[in-house]
Design an enzyme around this catalytic site. Structure first.
Site, mmCIF file in Angstrom:
data_model
loop_
_atom_site.group_PDB
_atom_site.id
_atom_site.type_symbol
_atom_site.label_atom_id
_atom_site.label_comp_id
_atom_site.label_asym_id
_atom_site.label_seq_id
_atom_site.Cartn_x
_atom_site.Cartn_y
_atom_site.Cartn_z
ATOM 1 N N HIS A 113 67.655 2.326 21.032
ATOM 2 C CA HIS A 113 68.062 2.152 19.627
ATOM 3 C C HIS A 113 69.401 2.797 19.323
ATOM 4 C CE1 HIS A 113 63.519 1.541 18.579
ATOM 5 N NE2 HIS A 113 64.059 0.495 19.140
ATOM 6 N N CYS A 121 83.314 -0.197 15.386
ATOM 7 C CA CYS A 121 84.009 -0.886 14.301
ATOM 8 C C CYS A 121 83.764 -2.389 14.480
ATOM 9 C CB CYS A 121 85.511 -0.597 14.345
ATOM 10 S SG CYS A 121 86.429 -1.545 13.113
HETATM 11 N N1 APR Z 1 54.394 15.812 20.039
HETATM 12 C C1 APR Z 1 54.086 14.527 20.379
HETATM 13 N N2 APR Z 1 53.932 13.525 19.483
HETATM 14 C C2 APR Z 1 54.081 13.845 18.183
HETATM 15 C C3 APR Z 1 54.386 15.160 17.742
HETATM 16 C C4 APR Z 1 54.540 16.163 18.739
HETATM 17 N N3 APR Z 1 54.834 17.437 18.410
HETATM 18 N N4 APR Z 1 54.461 15.137 16.377
HETATM 19 C C5 APR Z 1 54.225 13.864 15.993
HETATM 20 N N5 APR Z 1 53.987 13.086 17.064
HETATM 21 C C6 APR Z 1 53.694 11.650 17.106
HETATM 22 C C7 APR Z 1 53.065 11.077 15.868
HETATM 23 O O1 APR Z 1 51.641 11.140 15.955
HETATM 24 C C8 APR Z 1 53.553 9.610 15.914
HETATM 25 O O2 APR Z 1 52.622 8.786 16.616
HETATM 26 O O3 APR Z 1 54.952 11.003 17.228
HETATM 27 C C9 APR Z 1 54.858 9.683 16.689
HETATM 28 C C10 APR Z 1 56.082 9.411 15.845
HETATM 29 O O4 APR Z 1 56.019 8.084 15.412
HETATM 30 P P1 APR Z 1 57.278 7.462 14.606
HETATM 31 O O5 APR Z 1 57.731 8.456 13.592
HETATM 32 O O6 APR Z 1 56.865 6.099 14.184
HETATM 33 O O7 APR Z 1 58.427 7.391 15.712
HETATM 34 P P2 APR Z 1 58.722 6.241 16.763
HETATM 35 O O8 APR Z 1 57.452 5.725 17.361
HETATM 36 O O9 APR Z 1 59.733 6.793 17.700
HETATM 37 O O10 APR Z 1 59.404 5.095 15.857
HETATM 38 C C11 APR Z 1 59.904 3.967 16.540
HETATM 39 O O11 APR Z 1 60.861 3.166 14.475
HETATM 40 O O12 APR Z 1 61.977 3.721 12.535
HETATM 41 C C12 APR Z 1 62.120 3.138 13.785
HETATM 42 O O13 APR Z 1 64.069 3.007 15.097
HETATM 43 C C13 APR Z 1 63.111 3.911 14.610
HETATM 44 O O14 APR Z 1 63.035 4.495 16.961
HETATM 45 C C14 APR Z 1 62.281 4.467 15.756
HETATM 46 C C15 APR Z 1 61.133 3.469 15.828
#
Ligand code: APR
Length: 238
Positions: A113, A121
């Site tokens: 991402h 640009c």
């Molecule tokens: N260790 C491991 N996992 C964790 C921790 C931790 N300390 N704290 C939270 N989590 C988990 C949560 O339970 C959740 O399942 O990390 C996950 C975070 O999920 P998201 O916030 O949805 O992140 P992600 O899966 O990377 O999102 C994917 O969505 O918004 C877009 O482009 C953005 O790359 C991102 C994509």
């Protein structure tokens, strides 16, 4: 079932999401304290918003630069770097844009991402990679707005990054998914490739995800502690 040890595998892919950076202080997107609970991504993180209100998008983006710029990698990042250095082929495929893996010393990082610290640009094709926070000069030398080089909702992913990720995941013996909610496609389906190839799959996440059933191992805790439980036999930096 015993926890797989990184030292027992030659080809490893660490597939990381925002939860990998949570213990570094970088907010996740969803779940408790998630960014998209505070900010509407349709106002701050998509091309339409940028075309309509580049100043507003840059205000949000500079806020994130400030937040992430103050964060540092944690012990779990060190485990991944140790695996990269001590196993024949251990690499990182990340959905994260914070460059925490690189800051920890990881060199084989594929960013699905993009990066918070990269710009492009759209008018003249110039690119820039820098850590100034906030970014003071928001315009390229040609006069157009710098565009954050990250994949916003609705954007196509960088084809080269996707192909590289597919190649790495297709050849791994062990895939460790860390801190991803597995709800954003196409990234969310990439671990399926490893499952189809008979790799060992480990999910590190305090919570279950829609993909949990595909994994043989579920380490329900924070990334740093769970990665340390996989690190027997690896030499970690003191
Ligand atoms: N260790 C491991 N996992 C964790 C921790 C931790 N300390 N704290 C939270 N989590 C988990 C949560 O339970 C959740 O399942 O990390 C996950 C975070 O999920 P998201 O916030 O949805 O992140 P992600 O899966 O990377 O999102 C994917 O969505 O918004 C877009 O482009 C953005 O790359 C991102 C994509």
């Amino acid at each position: 079932m015993s926890i797989p040890q990184l030292a027992d595998f030659d080809r490893i892919v660490f597939f990381t999401g925002a939860g990998m950076s949570a213990e570094s202080g970088v907010p996740t997107y969803r779940g408790h304290g998630g960014i998209w609970k505070q900010y509407d991504y349709e106002r701050y993180a998509c091309q339409t918003a940028f075309d309509r209100d580049p100043e507003g998008v840059w205000e949000f983006h500079n806020y994130r630069r400030g937040l992430v710029g103050a964060c540092r990698p944690h012990r779990g990042h060190d485990v991944i770097v140790a695996a990269e250095q001590q196993r024949p082929r251990a690499t990182v495929v990340t959905q994260n844009i914070d460059e925490m893996h690189q800051l920890a010393g990881s060199t084989g990082v594929t960013e699905l991402h993009g990066s918070l610290w990269k710009l492009r640009c759209e008018a003249c094709g110039a690119t820039r990679h820098g850590y100034d926070s906030p970014l003071a000069e928001l315009h390229c030398g040609c006069g157009a707005w710098w565009r954050p080089a990250i994949t916003w909702f609705g954007d196509m992913l960088n084809e080269a990054a996707v192909q590289s990720a597919i190649q790495q995941i297709g050849q791994c013996e062990l895939l460790v998914a860390i801190g991803t909610s597995a709800v954003v496609y196409p990234a969310a389906q990439l671990p399926r490739i490893a499952a189809a190839n008979g790799a060992v799959l480990v999910e590190i996440n305090p919570e279950p995800t829609p993909m949990s059933s595909m994994y043989q191992h579920h380490l329900r805790g924070p990334a740093s502690e769970m990665l340390l439980q996989m690190a027997e036999g690896l030499e970690l930096p003191t």
